[in-house]
Design a protein around this motif. Structure first.
Motif, PDB file in Angstrom:
ATOM      1  N   ALA A   1      17.490   9.122   4.216  1.00 54.28           N
ATOM      2  CA  ALA A   1      17.137   8.486   5.491  1.00 54.28           C
ATOM      3  C   ALA A   1      18.348   8.023   6.305  1.00 54.28           C
ATOM      4  N   PRO A   2      19.373   7.412   5.685  1.00 60.58           N
ATOM      5  CA  PRO A   2      20.516   6.963   6.500  1.00 60.58           C
ATOM      6  C   PRO A   2      21.133   8.074   7.343  1.00 60.58           C
TER       7      PRO A   2
ATOM      8  N   LEU B   1       9.512  10.559  -4.346  1.00 66.78           N
ATOM      9  CA  LEU B   1       9.601  10.701  -2.890  1.00 66.78           C
ATOM     10  C   LEU B   1      10.349   9.516  -2.281  1.00 66.78           C
ATOM     11  N   GLN B   2      10.113   8.332  -2.784  1.00 70.22           N
ATOM     12  CA  GLN B   2      10.786   7.148  -2.264  1.00 70.22           C
ATOM     13  C   GLN B   2      12.287   7.212  -2.508  1.00 70.22           C
TER      14      GLN B   2
ATOM     15  N   SER C   1       0.823  -1.216   0.000  1.00 69.56           N
ATOM     16  CA  SER C   1       0.000   0.000   0.000  1.00 69.56           C
ATOM     17  C   SER C   1       0.854   1.260   0.000  1.00 69.56           C
ATOM     18  N   ILE C   2       1.910   1.266   0.812  1.00 67.93           N
ATOM     19  CA  ILE C   2       2.790   2.442   0.890  1.00 67.93           C
ATOM     20  C   ILE C   2       3.563   2.631  -0.408  1.00 67.93           C
ATOM     21  N   MET C   3       4.129   1.561  -0.929  1.00 68.50           N
ATOM     22  CA  MET C   3       4.926   1.657  -2.146  1.00 68.50           C
ATOM     23  C   MET C   3       4.094   2.091  -3.355  1.00 68.50           C
TER      24      MET C   3
ATOM     25  N   ALA D   1      15.485   2.141  -4.221  1.00 72.16           N
ATOM     26  CA  ALA D   1      14.157   2.761  -4.328  1.00 72.16           C
ATOM     27  C   ALA D   1      13.350   2.140  -5.471  1.00 72.16           C
ATOM     28  N   PHE D   2      13.985   1.955  -6.600  1.00 77.49           N
ATOM     29  CA  PHE D   2      13.291   1.354  -7.744  1.00 77.49           C
ATOM     30  C   PHE D   2      12.874  -0.088  -7.437  1.00 77.49           C
TER      31      PHE D   2
END
Length: 216
Positions: free
Chosen positions: A72-73, A64-65, A55-57, A93-94
């Motif tokens: 994030a790291p 954004l991802q 759902s999130i992906m 991400a991909f």
């Protein structure tokens, strides 16, 4: 800038595009199958986690991802990452994005197989693994190839999203050359490259569909 120099730079960008495309498929296709099994798992916790992940992906932009995976790291874990992490972040991400789409495609294909085939295989003495590999999987491959083809073609165009964290793929290189030369020729050349790449991918997927036409 000479035409030869421009072509060389575009070729370098094209190689980056191909690398993103190939690596994404290489890892997202099997990961999607794992997630699909999790989505259909008899364990409620695994099923819910898989559902939330999908759902999130599917519900957030790929751009954004990419940004989240890259930053994030540092902002979450205070880890120092160098510029070399950019390409890895794009691939990660991909992969997690496309794995979610492939998971739903696989799930739909697996669940479309009539229950009677499982029951017949059980009567014939097949184990669950043998039933899936020898009976279910060949039919699933045939059924999921068209939607997988659509996602694969979309991936060719989505590779341009790598510009988000300054990865110099085909489209980014074309924009840089076009801006420096005040010309649309590099962008047109990039468009032709993408079109030809799409034709090659579509033709290959069509060939696979014909090869699996035996299974209905």
């Amino acid at each position: 800038m000479s035409l030869l120099t421009m072509s060389a730079q575009l070729a370098e960008g094209f190689l980056i595009t191909v690398e993103i495309f190939v690596l994404t498929l290489l890892f997202s296709l099997p990961l999607g199958l794992i997630v699909a099994f999790g989505r259909m798992s008899g364990c409620k916790v695994i099923r819910i986690i898989s559902k939330i992940y999908i759902s999130i992906m599917r519900g957030t932009p790929l751009m954004l991802q990419i940004i989240v995976v890259y930053f994030a790291p540092f902002y979450v874990f205070r880890m120092q990452v160098g510029t070399g992490y950019r390409f890895l972040a794009v691939i990660l991400a991909f992969v997690i994005n496309y794995a979610a789409y492939f998971a739903e495609i696989y799930r739909a294909g697996i669940e479309s197989i009539p229950v009677g085939q499982y029951e017949a295989a059980e009567v014939l003495g097949y184990s669950k693994a043998q039933t899936f590999v020898k009976i279910i999987l060949p039919q699933v491959v045939k059924r999921v190839l068209p939607p997988v083809t659509n996602e694969t073609i979309t991936l060719v165009k989505d590779t341009s999203m790598a510009f988000t964290i300054s990865i110099a793929e085909m489209f980014t290189v074309a924009k840089q050359i076009g801006a420096a030369q005040t010309s649309v020729l590099p962008l047109l050349a990039a468009g032709v490259f993408y079109y030809i790449f799409n034709l090659v991918v579509a033709s290959f997927m069509e060939y696979l569909e014909k090869k699996t036409s035996y299974y209905r």
